[in-house]
Write a protein that holds these residues in place. Structure first.
Motif, short mmCIF file in Angstrom:
data_model
loop_
_atom_site.label_atom_id
_atom_site.label_comp_id
_atom_site.label_asym_id
_atom_site.label_seq_id
_atom_site.Cartn_x
_atom_site.Cartn_y
_atom_site.Cartn_z
N GLY A 21 102.47 29.37 31.25
CA GLY A 21 101.47 30.43 31.08
C GLY A 21 100.25 30.01 30.32
O GLY A 21 99.20 30.65 30.41
N LEU A 76 99.99 34.06 35.20
CA LEU A 76 101.29 34.51 35.65
C LEU A 76 101.11 35.73 36.55
O LEU A 76 100.40 36.68 36.18
CB LEU A 76 102.19 34.87 34.47
N ALA A 79 103.71 43.81 37.06
CA ALA A 79 103.63 42.89 35.91
C ALA A 79 103.86 43.60 34.59
O ALA A 79 104.26 42.97 33.61
CB ALA A 79 102.26 42.20 35.90
N ASP A 121 107.54 42.98 33.78
CA ASP A 121 107.89 41.60 33.43
C ASP A 121 107.23 41.17 32.12
O ASP A 121 107.86 40.50 31.30
CB ASP A 121 107.47 40.66 34.57
N ARG A 122 105.97 41.56 31.93
CA ARG A 122 105.32 41.23 30.67
C ARG A 122 106.01 41.95 29.51
O ARG A 122 106.24 41.38 28.45
CB ARG A 122 103.84 41.63 30.72
N TRP A 137 98.39 37.90 32.68
CA TRP A 137 99.32 38.45 33.66
C TRP A 137 98.52 39.18 34.75
O TRP A 137 97.68 40.02 34.45
CB TRP A 137 100.29 39.43 33.00
N ASP A 179 98.86 41.52 38.33
CA ASP A 179 99.84 42.44 38.92
C ASP A 179 99.65 42.53 40.43
O ASP A 179 98.62 43.03 40.92
CB ASP A 179 99.69 43.82 38.28
#
Length: 525
Positions: free
Chosen positions: A86, A91, A96, A99-100, A119, A121
């Motif tokens: 990252g 990412l 997202a 996941d984040r 991040w 999405d």
């Protein structure tokens, strides 16, 4: 060169053991370079919430259980590898925010500082570009763009599908860089302080296979179980500094493949380990340029310790001799050289005294360590035979004494003196002639009344259980009658009676279930 040379990113998918986002149990990764998926990986993780935190619902979703992850790496190690990726590439995840959030919650649970990463999405992108889709779930997007997704909620397959869908969207939109899909950039930082930043072109001058820091994630080491670690070579040179040492590597070591480092340790007679144990004698702190913070005992520094570093310092504080090395010093030692610095002995910190690296002349001997632990000094003729005459040997100013500070005469498989515990003993009366019984030392017998059930209570519970079961059966009959009445009212079109009937039927059903459960429990005693 591909027309999509700017499509460089890492697709991520995380699975959790339960409803808590901190319970990450699997991480899926798909590395994309120039619009092509070049590597994928599925990493099982020991959930920071514990092996006993798996819920039946989540097991049914992804099929992962505690047995599958008992030998998996801890979150701290996996998070470190994710942060390496990252820090260099954005990412991308489908939804997202989840996941984040899982990454940051797991870091908080493990006592690790979450690192800011960008991040992006895929779910938000799909909703923005394709509002005509009936749904925007990952299986629906995969089908729409001709991407294979056979096992949804398998972390690796989900990550690959996310990557391939994003590449397909880029081709559909005719864009060559992620910045054209997310002109406002992605989310950076924690959910509470997330901010937008403009996306920047990703450097593409070097191919993925030339970047060892990224490739370490996909290396053989991540899949190797503790039982399958390389074994020490029996005929290795006993004079090598790492001969007989138990070595644990924490963090990347100059971008080198970890499994190859393990093999090299085994070749010189060392014992590579995946995790810190009571046998560990050497810790390689690959993330540190110096060891001042690691040996300082500073609480602020301890927050950023890896799990292996924290465990090593705890064992060292208990008296276990463990030497920490920087990556540079370790590579010198592995090559048989004598490092001038970058090696320190972990141990207790004296209150009020600033810690410093141990000087060669002050390096404690095995006898001194054993004496400090409460054992007798080690006689000169009782040292380990595999020392190879290296006891007391020093390397410049590093205080590196390969074998003198190891377990000394204590057996590798047995407890050390400071780990031995005496059984608790209590005073118990003993008969002594005809007079009053004096107290003598001895193991206290178990109480004769301990664990003896009250027979009267058991009988009463069984009788009450039978009564409750009869009442439960009555409630079942009332439930059946209520269902019939509701059906009859529906035919008559009486909505008011239908609502009352449904409510009463539900009440009787719930009461019957509760009574039957309680009755069975009491009837079984």
């Amino acid at each position: 060169m591909s027309s999509f040379s700017g499509l460089d990113f890492v697709a991520v998918d995380m699975e959790t053991a339960n409803a808590q986002r901190a319970s990450v149990c699997a991480v899926g990764i798909a590395l994309v370079r120039a619009g092509e998926v070049v590597a994928t990986e599925k990493i099982l993780v020991q959930p920071p919430t514990g092996l006993d935190s798996f819920s039946a619902l989540n097991r049914g979703i992804h099929g992962i259980c505690a047995e599958d992850v008992k030998d998996a790496p801890a979150w701290d190690e996996v998070a470190g590898q994710l942060e390496v990726l990252g820090s260099q590439l954005p990412l991308v995840a489908h939804n997202a925010a989840f996941d984040r959030g899982a990454y940051e919650a797991a870091c908080a649970e493990a006592g690790r500082t979450a690192q800011p990463m960008e991040w992006l999405d895929l779910l938000e992108l799909s909703r923005r570009l394709r509002p005509d889709f009936r749904q925007h779930t990952l299986p629906v997007l995969a089908e729409a763009y001709g991407v294979t997704l056979e096992n949804h909620h398998d972390a690796e397959q989900d990550a690959r599908a996310c990557a391939e869908v994003l590449v397909a969207i880029a081709k559909e939109q005719g864009v060559q860089r992620l910045g054209e899909l997310w002109p406002q950039g992605g989310q950076v930082g924690t959910p509470a302080t997330a901010r937008r930043r403009p996306s920047v072109p990703t450097p593409t001058s070097e191919p993925a296979e030339d970047d060892p820091s990224r490739q370490e994630w996909f290396s053989r080491a991540s899949k190797t179980k503790a039982a399958d670690m390389p074994k020490a070579v029996a005929g290795a040179d006993p004079s090598h500094p790492l001969h007989g040492e138990h070595v644990v590597i924490s963090g990347p070591v100059q971008g080198r493949d970890r499994y190859k480092l393990w093999e090299r340790i085994a070749e010189v007679g060392g014992h590579p380990q995946k995790n810190v144990t009571k046998k560990t004698t050497v810790l390689v702190a690959g993330n540190r340029d110096d060891l001042a913070g690691l040996v300082s005992g500073d609480a602020a520094v301890a927050v950023n310790m890896t799990t292996k570093e924290r465990k090593a310092t705890e064992y060292a504080a208990a008296g276990q001799p463990i030497r920490a090395m920087t990556a540079a010093a370790f590579m010198e030692v592995l090559g048989g050289q004598e490092p001038e610095d970058g090696v320190s002995l972990l141990g207790r910190r004296t209150p009020g005294v600033e810690p410093t690296e141990v000087q060669p002349e002050e390096a404690p001997s095995a006898a001194a360590l054993a004496s400090e632990a409460g054992d007798a000094p080690v006689p000169a003729d009782d040292r380990r035979e595999d020392d190879g005459g290296r006891a007391g040997r020093t390397y410049g100013s590093s205080a590196y004494t390969p074998s003198a500070l190891r377990r000394s005469r204590f057996d590798d498989d047995g407890p050390r003196p400071w780990e031995r515990t005496e059984p608790k003993r209590s005073r118990t009366p003993a008969s002594y002639g005809g007079g009053p019984a004096p107290h003598q030392w001895g193991d206290a017998p178990a109480s004769q009344q301990q664990g003896r059930p009250n027979e009267g209570v058991r009988v009463a519970k069984k009788i009450a259980g039978v009564v409750m079961m009869l009442v439960a059966l009555f409630c079942v009959l009332m439930t059946a009658a209520g269902i019939g009445q509701v059906v009859e009212d529906l035919g008559a079109g009486d909505s008011g009676d239908v609502a009352i009937g449904v409510g009463m039927t539900a009440v009787f059903a719930l009461i019957s279930i509760w009574l039957a459960t309680k009755a069975l429990r009491w009837m079984r005693g």
